[in-house]
Design a protein around this motif. Structure first.
Motif, short mmCIF file in Angstrom:
data_model
loop_
_atom_site.label_atom_id
_atom_site.label_comp_id
_atom_site.label_asym_id
_atom_site.label_seq_id
_atom_site.Cartn_x
_atom_site.Cartn_y
_atom_site.Cartn_z
N GLN A 59 21.47 18.66 -13.99
CA GLN A 59 20.52 17.96 -13.14
C GLN A 59 19.15 17.78 -13.81
O GLN A 59 18.37 16.95 -13.42
CB GLN A 59 20.33 18.70 -11.82
N ALA A 92 30.12 6.94 -19.30
CA ALA A 92 29.28 8.14 -19.38
C ALA A 92 29.47 8.83 -20.72
O ALA A 92 30.58 8.86 -21.28
CB ALA A 92 29.63 9.10 -18.24
N ALA A 110 25.10 11.99 -19.61
CA ALA A 110 25.59 12.12 -18.24
C ALA A 110 24.80 13.17 -17.46
O ALA A 110 24.49 14.25 -17.99
CB ALA A 110 27.07 12.48 -18.25
N LYS A 111 24.49 12.83 -16.21
CA LYS A 111 23.80 13.77 -15.32
C LYS A 111 24.60 13.91 -14.03
O LYS A 111 25.24 12.98 -13.57
CB LYS A 111 22.39 13.27 -15.00
N LEU A 112 24.52 15.09 -13.44
CA LEU A 112 25.23 15.38 -12.21
C LEU A 112 24.57 14.65 -11.04
O LEU A 112 23.36 14.74 -10.84
CB LEU A 112 25.22 16.89 -11.95
N ILE A 113 25.39 13.90 -10.26
CA ILE A 113 24.82 13.18 -9.11
C ILE A 113 25.41 13.63 -7.78
O ILE A 113 24.84 13.34 -6.73
CB ILE A 113 25.01 11.66 -9.26
N SER A 114 26.57 14.32 -7.80
CA SER A 114 27.13 14.80 -6.53
C SER A 114 28.20 15.85 -6.81
O SER A 114 28.57 16.09 -7.95
CB SER A 114 27.72 13.65 -5.72
N ASP A 115 28.68 16.45 -5.72
CA ASP A 115 29.76 17.42 -5.82
C ASP A 115 30.99 16.93 -5.05
O ASP A 115 31.81 17.73 -4.61
CB ASP A 115 29.32 18.79 -5.31
N GLY A 161 31.91 9.24 -14.82
CA GLY A 161 31.66 7.84 -14.56
C GLY A 161 31.95 6.92 -15.73
O GLY A 161 32.11 7.36 -16.89
N VAL A 185 29.53 13.04 -12.65
CA VAL A 185 28.46 12.78 -13.61
C VAL A 185 28.51 11.33 -14.07
O VAL A 185 29.58 10.75 -14.22
CB VAL A 185 28.54 13.73 -14.82
N VAL A 186 27.33 10.76 -14.30
CA VAL A 186 27.22 9.38 -14.76
C VAL A 186 26.05 9.27 -15.73
O VAL A 186 25.16 10.12 -15.75
CB VAL A 186 26.98 8.39 -13.59
N GLY A 187 26.07 8.21 -16.56
CA GLY A 187 24.93 7.90 -17.40
C GLY A 187 25.05 8.35 -18.83
O GLY A 187 26.05 8.92 -19.26
#
Length: 233
Positions: free
Chosen positions: A232, A170, A187-192, A167, A182-184
């Motif tokens: 996560q 990130a 960075a953290k995983l938000i989807s696949d 993202g 990943v975003v943030g």
């Protein structure tokens, strides 16, 4: 092969035929076809493709005897001029797969020990940096068909899996699995859902096959699904 933080030849095209194949795959990402008219147009008016041509050509000449009898220094000078003009800092020896797409221009920094797969999208402000110490010593490895959003920062020996999406802004501090989004900061995983829809005009298999063994470098192991839980957390 271990990272050294020093110039090397791992990403330099081994022959003129392989150089042409790499540039053809790169051109397809911008034009959707490969012909002389498209080459001239994008070399003249598209900073990302122009820099890529100079970068890969400079790398090929770097392998020649006596640095190509003066052609390598000239190519290096042209590459440095383009670096300061467009804001691309990507060494000519960086191991980069076919189908590179540099979106916009300005603020790209890619360490020479980083490894990028095929059909990768980089957006302005991306940094792939080298870590000098610790468990993450080294440079990032970016998997095939990955998308790195504007301002994304990946520092150290981090593996980004195939078809991943990073993202905007990130800061990636851990491995990213295949198709991970990943975003943030951090960075953290938000989807696949991966990079679907973000990688347009991918170089087709025929062009990728022509680039096989274009350079002698070997990619490290890509990120494994086991890192999902860590991202996560």
């Amino acid at each position: 092969m271990e990272e050294t933080g020093e110039p090397h030849l791992r990403g330099c095209a081994v022959s003129f035929t392989k150089l042409k194949a790499l540039l053809a795959a790169d051109l397809y990402r911008y034009a959707g076809r490969v012909d002389l008219k498209s080459f001239v147009r994008h070399y003249a008016f598209t900073p990302g493709y122009k820099y890529t041509v100079l970068m890969r050509t400079c790398g090929w000449l770097k392998r020649k005897p006596a640095k190509a009898f003066g052609l390598y220094p000239l190519a290096k000078l042209m590459l440095l001029r383009a670096r300061y003009k467009y804001g691309f800092a990507i060494p000519e020896y960086t191991e980069i797969g076919p189908g590179l797409f540099l979106n916009r221009f300005g603020g790209f920094y890619i360490h020479g020990d980083a490894v990028l797969g095929s059909n990768v999208n980089l957006t302005h402000g991306v940094v792939l940096g080298y870590m000098n110490r610790g468990a993450r010593k080294g440079a990032p490895v970016i998997g095939d068909r990955s998308f790195l959003g504007s301002g994304a920062k990946i520092i150290g020996g981090i593996n980004v899996g195939e078809e991943a999406a990073i993202g905007v802004n990130a800061v990636v501090t851990r491995d990213v699995p295949d198709r991970g989004v990943v975003v943030g900061i951090p960075a953290k995983l938000i989807s696949d859902q991966g990079s679907d829809g973000y990688i347009n005009r991918m170089a087709p298999e025929a062009l990728l096959a022509a680039c096989a063994d274009a350079y002698p470098g070997q990619r490290r192991e890509k990120a494994q699904p086991a890192v999902v839980g860590a991202l996560q957390a």
